[in-house]
Design an enzyme around this catalytic site. Structure first.
Site, PDB file in Angstrom:
ATOM      1  N   LYS A  13      55.594  77.214  68.737  1.00 14.68           N
ATOM      2  CA  LYS A  13      55.107  76.989  67.369  1.00 14.68           C
ATOM      3  C   LYS A  13      54.392  78.227  66.834  1.00 14.68           C
ATOM      4  O   LYS A  13      54.654  78.679  65.729  1.00 14.68           O
ATOM      5  CB  LYS A  13      54.110  75.814  67.331  1.00 14.68           C
ATOM      6  N   ARG A  88      48.390  66.603  64.409  1.00 18.78           N
ATOM      7  CA  ARG A  88      48.729  66.327  65.791  1.00 18.78           C
ATOM      8  C   ARG A  88      48.609  64.862  66.121  1.00 18.78           C
ATOM      9  O   ARG A  88      48.882  64.459  67.244  1.00 18.78           O
ATOM     10  CB  ARG A  88      47.728  67.078  66.663  1.00 18.78           C
ATOM     11  N   ARG A 127      52.700  83.054  79.784  1.00 19.41           N
ATOM     12  CA  ARG A 127      52.118  83.456  78.493  1.00 19.41           C
ATOM     13  C   ARG A 127      50.850  84.270  78.722  1.00 19.41           C
ATOM     14  O   ARG A 127      50.031  83.969  79.583  1.00 19.41           O
ATOM     15  CB  ARG A 127      51.774  82.233  77.651  1.00 19.41           C
ATOM     16  N   ARG A 160      45.413  81.912  79.078  1.00 23.77           N
ATOM     17  CA  ARG A 160      44.516  80.963  78.425  1.00 23.77           C
ATOM     18  C   ARG A 160      43.982  79.956  79.443  1.00 23.77           C
ATOM     19  O   ARG A 160      44.705  79.543  80.333  1.00 23.77           O
ATOM     20  CB  ARG A 160      45.277  80.216  77.323  1.00 23.77           C
TER      21      ARG A 160
HETATM   22  P1  AP5 Z   1      47.110  74.943  70.483  1.00 22.94           P
HETATM   23  O1  AP5 Z   1      46.589  76.295  70.545  1.00 22.94           O
HETATM   24  O2  AP5 Z   1      47.765  74.472  69.228  1.00 22.94           O
HETATM   25  O3  AP5 Z   1      48.053  74.682  71.735  1.00 22.94           O
HETATM   26  P2  AP5 Z   1      49.434  73.901  71.946  1.00 22.94           P
HETATM   27  O4  AP5 Z   1      49.963  72.964  70.921  1.00 22.94           O
HETATM   28  O5  AP5 Z   1      49.263  73.303  73.271  1.00 22.94           O
HETATM   29  O6  AP5 Z   1      50.472  74.953  71.774  1.00 22.94           O
HETATM   30  P3  AP5 Z   1      50.464  76.386  72.359  1.00 22.94           P
HETATM   31  O7  AP5 Z   1      49.694  77.305  71.489  1.00 22.94           O
HETATM   32  O8  AP5 Z   1      50.081  76.302  73.804  1.00 22.94           O
HETATM   33  O9  AP5 Z   1      52.016  76.707  72.298  1.00 22.94           O
HETATM   34  P4  AP5 Z   1      52.931  77.210  71.103  1.00 22.94           P
HETATM   35  O10 AP5 Z   1      53.881  76.110  70.731  1.00 22.94           O
HETATM   36  O11 AP5 Z   1      52.134  77.831  70.013  1.00 22.94           O
HETATM   37  O12 AP5 Z   1      53.774  78.284  71.889  1.00 22.94           O
HETATM   38  P5  AP5 Z   1      53.733  79.894  71.845  1.00 22.94           P
HETATM   39  O13 AP5 Z   1      54.355  80.377  70.571  1.00 22.94           O
HETATM   40  O14 AP5 Z   1      52.422  80.432  72.235  1.00 22.94           O
HETATM   41  O15 AP5 Z   1      45.938  73.914  70.808  1.00 22.94           O
HETATM   42  C1  AP5 Z   1      45.112  74.088  71.940  1.00 22.94           C
HETATM   43  C2  AP5 Z   1      44.152  72.914  72.066  1.00 22.94           C
HETATM   44  O16 AP5 Z   1      43.316  72.869  70.900  1.00 22.94           O
HETATM   45  C3  AP5 Z   1      44.791  71.527  72.140  1.00 22.94           C
HETATM   46  O17 AP5 Z   1      45.169  71.194  73.449  1.00 22.94           O
HETATM   47  C4  AP5 Z   1      43.664  70.656  71.587  1.00 22.94           C
HETATM   48  O18 AP5 Z   1      42.675  70.433  72.559  1.00 22.94           O
HETATM   49  C5  AP5 Z   1      43.053  71.529  70.511  1.00 22.94           C
HETATM   50  N1  AP5 Z   1      43.643  71.291  69.173  1.00 22.94           N
HETATM   51  C6  AP5 Z   1      44.341  72.195  68.412  1.00 22.94           C
HETATM   52  N2  AP5 Z   1      44.743  71.638  67.259  1.00 22.94           N
HETATM   53  C7  AP5 Z   1      44.296  70.352  67.286  1.00 22.94           C
HETATM   54  C8  AP5 Z   1      44.410  69.249  66.390  1.00 22.94           C
HETATM   55  N3  AP5 Z   1      45.083  69.357  65.222  1.00 22.94           N
HETATM   56  N4  AP5 Z   1      43.841  68.069  66.742  1.00 22.94           N
HETATM   57  C9  AP5 Z   1      43.171  67.948  67.898  1.00 22.94           C
HETATM   58  N5  AP5 Z   1      43.028  68.938  68.803  1.00 22.94           N
HETATM   59  C10 AP5 Z   1      43.582  70.127  68.506  1.00 22.94           C
HETATM   60  O19 AP5 Z   1      54.810  80.164  73.015  1.00 22.94           O
HETATM   61  C11 AP5 Z   1      54.505  79.863  74.370  1.00 22.94           C
HETATM   62  C12 AP5 Z   1      54.983  80.998  75.290  1.00 22.94           C
HETATM   63  O20 AP5 Z   1      56.416  81.026  75.297  1.00 22.94           O
HETATM   64  C13 AP5 Z   1      54.557  82.403  74.820  1.00 22.94           C
HETATM   65  O21 AP5 Z   1      54.274  83.183  75.941  1.00 22.94           O
HETATM   66  C14 AP5 Z   1      55.779  82.935  74.060  1.00 22.94           C
HETATM   67  O22 AP5 Z   1      55.864  84.344  74.127  1.00 22.94           O
HETATM   68  C15 AP5 Z   1      56.923  82.268  74.817  1.00 22.94           C
HETATM   69  N6  AP5 Z   1      58.046  81.916  73.939  1.00 22.94           N
HETATM   70  C16 AP5 Z   1      57.979  81.454  72.642  1.00 22.94           C
HETATM   71  N7  AP5 Z   1      59.210  81.198  72.158  1.00 22.94           N
HETATM   72  C17 AP5 Z   1      60.084  81.487  73.190  1.00 22.94           C
HETATM   73  C18 AP5 Z   1      61.508  81.418  73.308  1.00 22.94           C
HETATM   74  N8  AP5 Z   1      62.291  80.992  72.297  1.00 22.94           N
HETATM   75  N9  AP5 Z   1      62.042  81.784  74.497  1.00 22.94           N
HETATM   76  C19 AP5 Z   1      61.259  82.210  75.530  1.00 22.94           C
HETATM   77  N10 AP5 Z   1      59.906  82.307  75.471  1.00 22.94           N
HETATM   78  C20 AP5 Z   1      59.330  81.944  74.300  1.00 22.94           C
HETATM   79 MG    MG Z   2      50.066  78.177  69.719  1.00 23.45          MG
END
Ligand code: AP5
Ligand code: MG
Length: 214
Positions: A13, A88, A127, A160
């Site tokens: 995302k 969410r 990551r 992280r």
């Molecule tokens: P948040 O930071 O939003 O974490 P998340 O939803 O768990 O999502 P991530 O940021 O971990 O993943 P992403 O989908 O952004 O993936 P990324 O692009 O980094 O939230 C963290 C915490 O905050 C939650 O657990 C909660 O506690 C709290 N929170 C936040 N918002 C909230 C809300 N609205 N309500 C309540 N609580 C809330 O990609 C992941 C990895 O994969 C990277 O290393 C990237 O380089 C790699 N990658 C990306 N795309 C590809 C691809 N196509 N192929 C290969 N690798 C890829």
């Molecule tokens: Mg993210």
């Protein structure tokens, strides 16, 4: 253009939201990034959020909703924004719809980045995030030019706190229970768009630009 990014933790995302923001000139609003900035700065909000985040749990709705509603009412959001990590839960989605309806506005697209659970744990383990600017990389799929150093600002990269395998599993469970119902919510609203998140980063982005327009 008002866009919501949906998808499991680690689906990509944030990666795609940054690319959308750059191409379509709209702000990228990530609630996760906002909480991490608050934790880093030692604010009250950060202290409260950290206790939930470290356990892989969602921060309570009441700590999130007003923050986002205030943010989308700022001047730089007049032409739209990309929301990453919000809503969410169903109550968050309803609160957003209500706040937008009061302004005669609505969300245009909810893009679901689809990645099966099996792929997620490997992605998260690789990551790395910059301690300075928050840019995100992957050891294998999106490496930096110099190992361990951010391409954008030159600061060091870290894993992280919530990317440890046991916390990732918990976050995935929470996602399925509390966030996945939003797929039906936005399907019913007629704005859900699905993209395959298992292909490479540029290919995912191409699929998104087909949806949003070149
Ligand atoms: P948040 O930071 O939003 O974490 P998340 O939803 O768990 O999502 P991530 O940021 O971990 O993943 P992403 O989908 O952004 O993936 P990324 O692009 O980094 O939230 C963290 C915490 O905050 C939650 O657990 C909660 O506690 C709290 N929170 C936040 N918002 C909230 C809300 N609205 N309500 C309540 N609580 C809330 O990609 C992941 C990895 O994969 C990277 O290393 C990237 O380089 C790699 N990658 C990306 N795309 C590809 C691809 N196509 N192929 C290969 N690798 C890829
Ligand atoms: Mg993210």
């Amino acid at each position: 253009m008002k866009v919501i990014m949906l998808g499991a933790p680690g689906a990509g995302k944030g990666t795609q939201a940054k690319k959308i923001a750059a191409k379509y000139h709209v702000p990228h609003i990530s609630t996760g990034d906002i909480f991490r900035a608050n934790i880093k700065n030692g604010t009250e909000l950060g202290k409260k959020a950290k206790t939930y985040m470290d356990q892989g749990l969602l921060v309570p709705d009441e700590l999130v909703v007003d923050l986002v509603v205030d943010r989308v009412n700022q001047e730089d959001c007049v032409d739209g924004y990309v929301l990453d990590g919000f809503p969410r839960t169903i109550p968050q989605a309803e609160a957003l719809d209500k706040a937008l309806a009061a302004l005669g506005q609505k969300v245009d697209y909810a893009i679901n980045v689809e990645v099966p659970d099996e792929n997620i744990v490997t992605r998260m383990g690789g990551r790395r995030a910059c301690v300075g600017c928050g840019a995100t990389y992957h050891l294998e799929y999106a490496p930096t030019k110099k190992e361990g150093i951010c391409d954008a600002c030159g600061r060091e990269l870290i894993l992280r706190d919530d990317d440890k395998p046991e916390t990732v599993t918990k976050r995935l469970n929470v996602y399925h229970e509390q966030t996945q119902p939003l797929i039906d919510y936005y399907t019913q609203a007629g704005i859900l768009k699905e993209v395959d998140g298992t292909v490479d980063i540029e290919e995912v982005f191409r699929a998104i630009t087909v949806i949003l327009g070149e």
